[in-house]
Motif scaffolding. Sequence first.
Motif, PDB file in Angstrom:
ATOM      1  N   CYS A 164      26.166 -19.672 -44.967  1.00 54.46           N
ATOM      2  CA  CYS A 164      27.105 -19.577 -46.146  1.00 54.46           C
ATOM      3  C   CYS A 164      26.998 -20.748 -47.055  1.00 54.46           C
ATOM      4  CB  CYS A 164      28.640 -19.949 -45.516  1.00 54.46           C
ATOM      5  SG  CYS A 164      29.041 -18.275 -44.353  1.00 54.46           S
ATOM      6  N   ALA A 165      26.351 -21.635 -46.419  1.00 57.27           N
ATOM      7  CA  ALA A 165      26.333 -22.898 -47.747  1.00 57.27           C
ATOM      8  C   ALA A 165      24.865 -22.799 -48.435  1.00 57.27           C
ATOM      9  CB  ALA A 165      26.590 -24.072 -46.872  1.00 57.27           C
ATOM     10  N   ASP A 166      24.273 -21.802 -48.179  1.00 57.38           N
ATOM     11  CA  ASP A 166      22.909 -21.504 -48.812  1.00 57.38           C
ATOM     12  C   ASP A 166      21.636 -22.295 -48.055  1.00 57.38           C
ATOM     13  OD1 ASP A 166      21.092 -20.028 -50.450  1.00 57.38           O
ATOM     14  OD2 ASP A 166      21.092 -21.881 -52.091  1.00 57.38           O
ATOM     15  N   CYS A 167      21.773 -22.402 -46.701  1.00 54.67           N
ATOM     16  CA  CYS A 167      20.556 -22.850 -46.302  1.00 54.67           C
ATOM     17  C   CYS A 167      19.291 -21.998 -46.584  1.00 54.67           C
ATOM     18  CB  CYS A 167      20.766 -22.913 -44.707  1.00 54.67           C
ATOM     19  SG  CYS A 167      20.520 -21.123 -43.814  1.00 54.67           S
ATOM     20  N   ASP A 168      19.408 -20.890 -46.983  1.00 56.23           N
ATOM     21  CA  ASP A 168      18.091 -20.092 -47.280  1.00 56.23           C
ATOM     22  C   ASP A 168      17.433 -20.869 -48.547  1.00 56.23           C
ATOM     23  OD1 ASP A 168      18.741 -18.375 -45.610  1.00 56.23           O
ATOM     24  OD2 ASP A 168      19.303 -16.622 -46.465  1.00 56.23           O
ATOM     25  N   GLY A 169      18.311 -21.402 -49.410  1.00 59.88           N
ATOM     26  CA  GLY A 169      17.816 -21.954 -50.578  1.00 59.88           C
ATOM     27  C   GLY A 169      16.823 -23.334 -50.101  1.00 59.88           C
ATOM     28  N   ILE A 170      17.704 -23.766 -49.152  1.00 61.26           N
ATOM     29  CA  ILE A 170      16.975 -25.326 -48.572  1.00 61.26           C
ATOM     30  C   ILE A 170      15.910 -24.867 -47.911  1.00 61.26           C
ATOM     31  CG2 ILE A 170      17.332 -27.012 -47.021  1.00 61.26           C
ATOM     32  CD1 ILE A 170      19.270 -27.285 -49.421  1.00 61.26           C
ATOM     33  N   ILE A 171      15.851 -23.779 -47.149  1.00 64.91           N
ATOM     34  CA  ILE A 171      14.443 -23.567 -46.238  1.00 64.91           C
ATOM     35  C   ILE A 171      13.480 -23.016 -47.387  1.00 64.91           C
ATOM     36  CG2 ILE A 171      13.410 -21.828 -44.647  1.00 64.91           C
ATOM     37  CD1 ILE A 171      16.302 -21.750 -43.548  1.00 64.91           C
ATOM     38  N   GLU A 172      13.989 -22.391 -48.387  1.00 65.51           N
ATOM     39  CA  GLU A 172      12.799 -22.051 -49.404  1.00 65.51           C
ATOM     40  C   GLU A 172      12.258 -23.164 -50.133  1.00 65.51           C
ATOM     41  OE1 GLU A 172      11.033 -19.229 -50.151  1.00 65.51           O
ATOM     42  OE2 GLU A 172      12.221 -18.489 -48.403  1.00 65.51           O
ATOM     43  N   HIS A 173      13.062 -24.305 -50.189  1.00 66.56           N
ATOM     44  CA  HIS A 173      12.743 -25.362 -51.129  1.00 66.56           C
ATOM     45  C   HIS A 173      11.654 -26.113 -50.180  1.00 66.56           C
ATOM     46  CE1 HIS A 173      12.789 -29.046 -53.513  1.00 66.56           C
ATOM     47  NE2 HIS A 173      13.078 -29.672 -52.454  1.00 66.56           N
ATOM     48  N   LEU A 174      12.024 -26.377 -48.673  1.00 62.72           N
ATOM     49  CA  LEU A 174      11.231 -26.884 -47.745  1.00 62.72           C
ATOM     50  C   LEU A 174       9.851 -26.344 -47.744  1.00 62.72           C
ATOM     51  CD1 LEU A 174      13.887 -27.572 -44.997  1.00 62.72           C
ATOM     52  CD2 LEU A 174      12.236 -29.421 -45.826  1.00 62.72           C
ATOM     53  N   LEU A 209      18.135 -34.055 -52.307  1.00 61.26           N
ATOM     54  CA  LEU A 209      18.324 -34.649 -51.265  1.00 61.26           C
ATOM     55  C   LEU A 209      17.206 -34.523 -50.084  1.00 61.26           C
ATOM     56  CD1 LEU A 209      20.415 -36.803 -49.898  1.00 61.26           C
ATOM     57  CD2 LEU A 209      21.318 -34.962 -48.940  1.00 61.26           C
ATOM     58  N   VAL A 210      16.768 -33.370 -50.194  1.00 61.16           N
ATOM     59  CA  VAL A 210      15.601 -33.049 -49.268  1.00 61.16           C
ATOM     60  C   VAL A 210      14.477 -33.769 -49.480  1.00 61.16           C
ATOM     61  CG1 VAL A 210      13.939 -31.241 -48.452  1.00 61.16           C
ATOM     62  CG2 VAL A 210      16.452 -30.790 -48.464  1.00 61.16           C
ATOM     63  N   ASP A 211      14.140 -33.914 -50.883  1.00 65.01           N
ATOM     64  CA  ASP A 211      13.033 -34.699 -51.306  1.00 65.01           C
ATOM     65  C   ASP A 211      13.086 -36.149 -50.949  1.00 65.01           C
ATOM     66  OD1 ASP A 211      12.377 -32.626 -54.280  1.00 65.01           O
ATOM     67  OD2 ASP A 211      12.195 -32.381 -52.456  1.00 65.01           O
ATOM     68  N   GLU A 212      14.054 -36.627 -50.913  1.00 63.63           N
ATOM     69  CA  GLU A 212      14.435 -38.122 -50.886  1.00 63.63           C
ATOM     70  C   GLU A 212      14.212 -38.295 -49.371  1.00 63.63           C
ATOM     71  OE1 GLU A 212      18.163 -39.626 -52.156  1.00 63.63           O
ATOM     72  OE2 GLU A 212      17.748 -39.369 -54.053  1.00 63.63           O
ATOM     73  N   ILE A 213      14.881 -37.326 -48.330  1.00 61.57           N
ATOM     74  CA  ILE A 213      14.885 -37.584 -46.985  1.00 61.57           C
ATOM     75  C   ILE A 213      13.307 -37.534 -46.505  1.00 61.57           C
ATOM     76  CG2 ILE A 213      15.184 -36.513 -44.639  1.00 61.57           C
ATOM     77  CD1 ILE A 213      17.983 -35.798 -46.258  1.00 61.57           C
ATOM     78  N   LEU A 214      12.495 -36.497 -47.111  1.00 63.90           N
ATOM     79  CA  LEU A 214      11.103 -36.256 -46.717  1.00 63.90           C
ATOM     80  C   LEU A 214      10.286 -37.663 -47.001  1.00 63.90           C
ATOM     81  CD1 LEU A 214      10.423 -32.338 -47.868  1.00 63.90           C
ATOM     82  CD2 LEU A 214      10.869 -33.452 -45.675  1.00 63.90           C
ATOM     83  N   LYS A 249       8.278 -24.800 -49.934  1.00 62.58           N
ATOM     84  CA  LYS A 249       7.435 -24.958 -51.073  1.00 62.58           C
ATOM     85  C   LYS A 249       6.956 -26.451 -51.058  1.00 62.58           C
ATOM     86  CE  LYS A 249       9.455 -24.951 -55.024  1.00 62.58           C
ATOM     87  NZ  LYS A 249      10.733 -24.504 -55.770  1.00 62.58           N
ATOM     88  N   ARG A 250       8.048 -27.358 -50.924  1.00 62.09           N
ATOM     89  CA  ARG A 250       7.716 -28.874 -51.024  1.00 62.09           C
ATOM     90  C   ARG A 250       6.445 -29.090 -49.932  1.00 62.09           C
ATOM     91  NH1 ARG A 250       8.049 -30.610 -54.881  1.00 62.09           N
ATOM     92  NH2 ARG A 250      10.054 -30.818 -55.270  1.00 62.09           N
ATOM     93  N   LEU A 274       7.611 -27.350 -39.686  1.00 63.75           N
ATOM     94  CA  LEU A 274       9.105 -26.900 -40.082  1.00 63.75           C
ATOM     95  C   LEU A 274       9.551 -25.753 -38.976  1.00 63.75           C
ATOM     96  CD1 LEU A 274      11.245 -26.663 -42.021  1.00 63.75           C
ATOM     97  CD2 LEU A 274       9.845 -25.052 -43.183  1.00 63.75           C
ATOM     98  N   LEU A 275      10.776 -25.951 -38.423  1.00 61.04           N
ATOM     99  CA  LEU A 275      11.289 -24.870 -37.575  1.00 61.04           C
ATOM    100  C   LEU A 275      12.646 -24.613 -37.939  1.00 61.04           C
ATOM    101  CD1 LEU A 275       9.996 -26.295 -34.182  1.00 61.04           C
ATOM    102  CD2 LEU A 275       9.132 -24.532 -35.254  1.00 61.04           C
TER     103      LEU A 275
END
Lengths: 648, 156
Positions: free
Chosen positions: B87-97, B145-150, B99-100, B116-117
Amino acid sequence: MPKLIIDDIPVEVPPGTSVLEAARSVGITIPHFCYHPALAIAAACRLCAVKLLDGPVKGIQMSCSLPAQDGMVVSTTDPEALKMRSLVIEWLMLNHPHDCPVCDEGGECLLQDFTIAGGHSRRRYVGKKRTFQNQYLGEGIHHEMNRCIECYRCVRFYQEYAGGTDFGVTGSAGRVYFGRFAEGALESPFSGNLVDICPTGVFTDKTGRFRARYWDYEFAPAVCQHCSVGCNTSPQNFQRELIKIVARRNDQVNGWFICDRGRFDKEYLNGPQRPRYPEIGGAPGEYRLALEAAANRISEFCLQNGPAGLAFVGSGRLSLEGCLVLAELARVVGAPVSYFAEAAPAQGSLAAVRLLNEQNAARIHDIEKAECIALFELDLMEEGAMLSLAVRKASLAGAQVFRVGGAREGEKRQLPFRYQEVATLDEVPFEGGSKGVVICGAGGKSPELLSYLASSGARLVMLQPGPNAFGAALVSLERKGATLSDLVESGQIKAVVCFEADLPPWLLERVEVLACADWKRGGLTEKASVLLPTTTWVESNGTSINYEGRAQRFLRSRPAGLPLKGLDPKYYSSETEAVALHPPHVHRNYIPGGAEREAWRVMADLMLELGGEPVNEPLTGTWGKLRDLDPEGEGVRIYDLVSAQELS
Amino acid sequence: MISEALKKSLTERVAGAITPREAAVDVMKELQAHYGWLTDEAVAEAASLLGLSPLQVEELATFYEMIYRRPVGKKVIHVCDSISCWCADCDGIIEHLKKRLGVELGGTTADGMYTLLPCACMGRCGDSPAMSVGGTPYGHLTPHLVDEILEKERRA
């Protein structure tokens, strides 16, 4: 006793009965996959949904895991329940391949039956089906994982019921996979039951693939002839060939299952090695002529040496009918009769039959409910594998199991339960004896030893050295049979006429074999001057008595004769000769290779040739009560029919 | 091969359990920490420590998401795709991960750093979308935030 109403039918069942079983008791089959009466409840498939209209619980419930209670009003036909079941079937069918035409389960498939029963016929799902890699699971079982509907029956049977550890369920969610850690043959000696228990075609019998459909098979109730447990089986024949053997339920003997030996060891029935034609001096001939020749040889021998120099020999492989008529045949000739070739198995077998009675002979339920079990100097997996499942049941319920005398020589299979090793029977704490069971092999034990075991006060299981050795021993006591080795040692016997007997080489050297009737080849058939082929259990009607004295009737499931399918090319020695895949196209009014007769009929025919009376009914006298034995029933314990104590 | 010390401590851990099976997850995690992932050899070792058959260890190992039966990178990213995160758009996060990192789900980066799992709910629905990197949980993810964490995790 809970009283409930199912589809307007009042039902009363014992407490603890599930609604599913209660419905079954009045002829209503509620569709189910994961539920199996012999296994733990999983309630995993959700197919057995019914609607409870009134009573202690209401609404849609799973009938397999719902105990029947007073006042329940159950509907299996309520629209809501129907809808639920059709949707469940639909999702169970999401990934199932539509390969029924090439699946061996087709026609005997629960998934087919219940998909139709559940009202699902049109596929709406358009996504991809999940697929798996199959594993090699040995020569007995073919694995086709794509067909799986995740009912968990196989793993519940294999690990919980049979105690196997090399097959199970891996993964989770949509990746659930039933198989082994690595490819290889399944280790459990009960693995073949996966074929019976799988509601669809994941596990099919590799030894009978692509041969025939369920409606082609010829069936009959049969009794396994591999050991003295006497499990009930259903042989499936097609065109005079045994395709598969499946378990037949008998709660007093084997429950729902059989061991792999009983299921897969069947090549000898179809094989080309079987004697199909009578042989006189090694040359094939007609049965009538062979019988005459055998009768002439017997008469001549008796004229020269007297009938006391000739013995009629049977064995624990003979049916009860064969054992009885053999005694008559010997009486007509005036010769001794023998059911045991060697002294060691004979004395153990006879002693066990004398010792056992209605009270002390353990039933299978006595083993399952025992509190203390001693395995006395036997290789249980070899001598009576199915009993190990009963011992396991007891062990899981808290019984103590002791193995006395350690592993036997050549013991190959591990026991599927926990046990303690002890040196002597005295270390086994039988308390009161009512809940104790001693399991031993009778063959080769001295009468004193067996009496000592009986004196422990525990119930007794004395496994016999042949499928009908109990019956042979009883008839031997009744008809004053002797042991062949004793007769030969005393110099009295010079010749034998054998019926489905096996002689050790040293005995065989010392006698002349005037005639031999058997369904398999061996030293005796080689040496016999007349060979009379007999039918195997598949082609015979008969009675056999198992280790606990339970008489069971088996019926013919196919006519005698060569299988219609030509022999496998591997049986042809010549590489240049064409392989005949069909019997010769010659008109005849008999079945090729179908000259064999049932052993007791061969004896009766021989009696006629020797001037005796015709025998139309082998079961006479006290044995006459067994004539009406129901082959579909649970069998009859013979103790109040025939008393071995009075016979001896 | 495991050291005698590890073997001894695991044997004690199993002996301390009421039934050996309940120590199975601990044993598998210890062996996984030792090898980097649960190798076939480790399954056999776990089986002999626990008194189970290799298949029975495999049943458990393949059930749990955080036991790895394949080689993985130095740190494993479990990104949640359950309902709250969805609901909080994890799909977008997964796509970003994807790609990155330049990998598909289940893949390991070329430098062997990250695997990545996707995973089921981690119980961090209040912080959705959520993920964990090398065992450290992170929530309220955005691509930035994902980029920073990585980056942070790569240096840690």
